[in-house]
Design a protein around this motif. Structure first.
Motif, mmCIF file in Angstrom:
data_model
loop_
_atom_site.group_PDB
_atom_site.id
_atom_site.type_symbol
_atom_site.label_atom_id
_atom_site.label_comp_id
_atom_site.label_asym_id
_atom_site.label_seq_id
_atom_site.Cartn_x
_atom_site.Cartn_y
_atom_site.Cartn_z
ATOM 1 N N GLY A 128 0.843 -1.177 0.042
ATOM 2 C CA GLY A 128 0.074 -0.097 -0.004
ATOM 3 C C GLY A 128 0.936 1.464 -0.022
ATOM 4 N N ASN B 123 3.652 3.972 -2.063
ATOM 5 C CA ASN B 123 4.174 4.362 -3.396
ATOM 6 C C ASN B 123 3.121 3.853 -4.336
ATOM 7 O OD1 ASN B 123 6.327 5.650 -2.177
ATOM 8 N ND2 ASN B 123 7.453 3.617 -2.012
ATOM 9 N N GLY B 124 1.867 4.144 -4.182
ATOM 10 C CA GLY B 124 0.978 3.601 -5.265
ATOM 11 C C GLY B 124 0.448 2.119 -5.693
ATOM 12 N N ASN B 125 1.095 1.490 -4.649
ATOM 13 C CA ASN B 125 0.702 0.174 -4.814
ATOM 14 C C ASN B 125 -0.560 -0.207 -3.980
ATOM 15 O OD1 ASN B 125 2.969 -1.477 -5.902
ATOM 16 N ND2 ASN B 125 4.066 -0.587 -4.207
ATOM 17 N N ALA C 22 -6.542 2.792 7.065
ATOM 18 C CA ALA C 22 -6.119 4.000 6.513
ATOM 19 C C ALA C 22 -4.676 4.058 6.295
ATOM 20 C CB ALA C 22 -6.811 5.257 7.449
ATOM 21 N N ALA C 23 -4.112 4.595 5.248
ATOM 22 C CA ALA C 23 -2.791 4.610 5.007
ATOM 23 C C ALA C 23 -2.039 3.058 4.932
ATOM 24 C CB ALA C 23 -1.832 5.645 5.885
ATOM 25 N N PHE D 81 -15.820 9.850 1.251
ATOM 26 C CA PHE D 81 -15.388 8.591 1.343
ATOM 27 C C PHE D 81 -15.884 7.624 0.389
ATOM 28 C CE2 PHE D 81 -15.413 4.374 3.350
ATOM 29 C CZ PHE D 81 -14.009 4.071 3.577
ATOM 30 N N PHE E 178 -8.890 9.861 4.524
ATOM 31 C CA PHE E 178 -8.717 8.230 4.432
ATOM 32 C C PHE E 178 -7.198 8.095 4.048
ATOM 33 C CE2 PHE E 178 -8.664 4.348 2.273
ATOM 34 C CZ PHE E 178 -8.717 3.333 3.395
ATOM 35 N N LYS E 179 -6.668 8.606 2.870
ATOM 36 C CA LYS E 179 -5.546 8.010 2.372
ATOM 37 C C LYS E 179 -4.345 8.562 3.233
ATOM 38 C CE LYS E 179 -7.107 5.666 -1.382
ATOM 39 N NZ LYS E 179 -6.645 4.183 -1.734
ATOM 40 N N LEU E 180 -4.770 9.808 3.682
ATOM 41 C CA LEU E 180 -3.368 10.291 4.696
ATOM 42 C C LEU E 180 -3.552 9.486 5.699
ATOM 43 C CD1 LEU E 180 -4.118 14.037 3.915
ATOM 44 C CD2 LEU E 180 -2.440 12.829 2.788
ATOM 45 N N GLY E 181 -4.105 8.662 6.053
ATOM 46 C CA GLY E 181 -4.288 7.898 7.417
ATOM 47 C C GLY E 181 -5.206 8.158 8.425
ATOM 48 N N CYS E 182 -6.271 8.710 8.073
ATOM 49 C CA CYS E 182 -7.403 8.903 8.910
ATOM 50 C C CYS E 182 -7.879 7.739 9.757
ATOM 51 C CB CYS E 182 -8.605 9.730 8.241
ATOM 52 S SG CYS E 182 -10.175 10.071 9.419
ATOM 53 N N ARG E 183 -7.763 7.999 11.134
ATOM 54 C CA ARG E 183 -8.226 7.029 12.160
ATOM 55 C C ARG E 183 -9.643 7.029 12.435
ATOM 56 N NH1 ARG E 183 -4.555 3.492 10.727
ATOM 57 N NH2 ARG E 183 -2.381 4.281 10.838
ATOM 58 N N MET F 231 -1.873 3.675 16.721
ATOM 59 C CA MET F 231 -2.641 4.390 15.850
ATOM 60 C C MET F 231 -1.548 5.275 14.748
ATOM 61 S SD MET F 231 -5.814 4.594 16.181
ATOM 62 C CE MET F 231 -5.807 2.792 16.696
ATOM 63 N N SER F 232 -0.276 4.642 14.895
ATOM 64 C CA SER F 232 0.825 5.429 14.019
ATOM 65 C C SER F 232 0.777 4.600 13.007
ATOM 66 C CB SER F 232 2.050 5.373 14.788
ATOM 67 O OG SER F 232 2.522 4.137 14.813
ATOM 68 N N PRO F 233 1.114 5.333 11.734
ATOM 69 C CA PRO F 233 1.656 6.504 11.665
ATOM 70 C C PRO F 233 0.595 7.479 11.367
ATOM 71 C CG PRO F 233 1.784 5.668 9.215
ATOM 72 C CD PRO F 233 1.302 4.404 10.409
ATOM 73 N N SER G 223 0.558 9.807 6.399
ATOM 74 C CA SER G 223 1.307 9.004 5.393
ATOM 75 C C SER G 223 1.051 9.730 4.048
ATOM 76 C CB SER G 223 0.986 7.788 5.184
ATOM 77 O OG SER G 223 1.028 6.850 6.150
ATOM 78 N N ASP H 37 3.027 8.646 1.123
ATOM 79 C CA ASP H 37 3.292 7.738 -0.112
ATOM 80 C C ASP H 37 2.465 6.512 0.082
ATOM 81 O OD1 ASP H 37 4.280 6.582 2.324
ATOM 82 O OD2 ASP H 37 6.028 5.661 1.761
ATOM 83 N N THR H 38 1.262 6.991 -0.102
ATOM 84 C CA THR H 38 0.109 5.870 0.211
ATOM 85 C C THR H 38 -0.435 5.184 -1.270
ATOM 86 O OG1 THR H 38 -1.956 5.684 1.278
ATOM 87 C CG2 THR H 38 -1.301 7.772 0.090
ATOM 88 N N THR H 39 -1.538 4.344 -0.853
ATOM 89 C CA THR H 39 -2.184 3.530 -1.883
ATOM 90 C C THR H 39 -2.440 3.865 -3.173
ATOM 91 O OG1 THR H 39 -4.286 3.769 -0.754
ATOM 92 C CG2 THR H 39 -2.907 1.790 0.020
ATOM 93 N N GLU H 40 -2.858 3.066 -4.145
ATOM 94 C CA GLU H 40 -2.954 3.448 -5.386
ATOM 95 C C GLU H 40 -4.437 4.265 -5.370
ATOM 96 O OE1 GLU H 40 -3.889 -0.084 -7.523
ATOM 97 O OE2 GLU H 40 -5.215 -0.799 -6.133
#
Ligand code: SF4
Lengths: 157, 233
Positions: free
Chosen positions: A94, A96-98, A118-119, B161, B177-182, B221-223, B226, B228-231
């Motif tokens: 998940g 770098n775009g994976n 998330a993340a 979302f 969400f993609k930034l890591g929302c908990r 709950m870390s990080p 983020s 460098d996250t998912t596609e």
């Protein structure tokens, strides 16, 4: 008896709908953010309650009178033929775009857009790993959770 | 109606005179409510956390919490550290810090996780205990009044979302969400209660929820963020 129950639920629905209308009118009137937040919370509660009443109603109405739903499609539990080795799994983190994949009980699942991931992390765990043990220790009867994830393949050892 | 017997930041007495109030309370038959902030350090007989001195000797949080916890009518753990260790117990936890329940295993400890706890969560709990003698709790001893729904359930950005419209950096007004929302794993009423005099909250300020009111915060709950996250979906 049945009819009585249905009537009672209908009464509750009418009553709650009136409350919802009332709260919405109040929302137009209040100026301060504190009361607005409280009203918003009440509205959420009432809407949830309406959802609950709606479900309750369907349990009392005979099946034949319910609008016909298309028969539920059998969840697709056939596992795609794709296989992953541990090394391959370790690449779908998940980052770098994976996409974000995890393995539980030898099945590889996609959690890329799963709200609890998330993340691509979940309670200190990261995607790209076999989480069978962790899953077992936190969700001992968690098959329902797994059923909601989309299956991408099998983990081969 | 209530008498604040001991509060290190609000009381007038200092030093041993302040601790005297605690000792008098323990030796009386008065009923009292114990609210504890902060984790209990257990290493070296608790010497990592000293709350005052008594008869020339340091009084550790460990000793005080056991002593008062045994006699209190209600016990409230206020904040992440008191409920489950929080930051004090974060890896590698050199002081051996634990939450209050660990050292009072047989007691009912009402838990108000959050870093910090919202003032309303604490005062609301206290008011409920004073008025009704109890407060309805969930399976993890959190008051249902404040902790019954997840942030994600009532988040104003939920439609984003559902549509898969995600923020790529801080400050964007969409789902975080993609930034890591908990928010999806954290139960509080933040979306409708809000903070700082009820004006705003993290997601309203375009930064992800860091799950401060979830058990296991901060390590689990870390990080907190983020990039460098998912596609893209
Ligand atoms: S911002 Fe967080 S809580 Fe709100 S919808 Fe997105 S993931 Fe859920």
């Amino acid at each position: 008896m049945q009819n009585n129950r249905i009537q009672m639920i209908q009464f509750e629905i009418n009553y709650t709908t009136n409350e919802v209308n009332n709260y919405m009118r109040m929302l137009y009137q209040v100026g301060d953010i504190y009361n607005k937040n409280i009203l918003l919370n009440h509205l959420w509660e009432k809407v949830n309650y309406l959802g609950y009443l709606n479900q309750l109603m369907t349990t009392y109405i005979p099946q034949s009178q319910l609008p016909q739903k298309p028969s539920p499609t059998v969840p697709n539990i056939t596992v795609p033929n794709k296989t992953f080795t541990k090394e391959e799994l370790a690449k779908v983190t998940g980052k770098n775009g994976n996409p974000a994949y995890i393995a539980v009980n030898g099945v590889v699942y996609d959690v890329t857009n799963n709200a609890a991931w998330a993340a691509a992390t979940h309670f200190g765990l990261s995607a790209g790993n076999d989480l069978t043990q962790e899953f077992k220790s936190c969700h001992p009867s968690g098959q329902r959770i797994l059923d909601q994830l989309s299956v991408v393949g099998r983990l081969v050892l | 109606m209530t008498e604040l017997v001991y509060s290190n930041s609000l009381m007038a007495a200092e030093g041993e005179r302040a601790i005297q109030k605690l000792m008098d309370l323990v030796n009386s038959d008065e009923e009292f409510i114990l609210a504890v902030e902060g984790a209990i350090a257990t290493k070296n007989d608790g010497l990592f956390n000293i709350i005052g001195r008594w008869q020339g000797e340091p009084l550790t949080a460990l000793k005080a919490a056991k002593m008062l916890g045994e006699k209190a009518m209600h016990i409230i753990a206020v904040g992440a550290c008191a409920t489950h260790g929080g930051f004090s117990a974060a890896k590698p936890n050199p002081s051996g810090s634990v939450g209050l329940q660990t050292i009072l295993p047989d007691k009912k400890v009402i838990k108000l996780p959050g870093c910090p706890t919202h003032p309303d969560w604490f005062l609301g709990t206290l008011a409920s205990l004073l008025m009704y003698g109890e407060i309805e709790l969930d399976r993890r001893d959190r008051p249902l009044l404040f902790y019954s729904t997840t942030i994600h359930d009532r988040c104003p950005r939920r439609t984003y979302f559902n549509q898969g419209i995600f923020a790529k950096k801080l400050g964007e007004k969409t789902c975080l969400f993609k930034l890591g929302c908990r928010g999806p794993v954290t139960r509080t009423d933040c979306p409708t209660r809000q903070w700082d005099g009820y004006v705003n909250w993290p997601i309203g300020a375009d930064t992800p929820c860091i799950g401060c009111a979830q058990f296991g915060f901060p390590d689990q709950m870390s990080p907190f963020i983020s990039f460098d996250t998912t596609e893209e979906s």
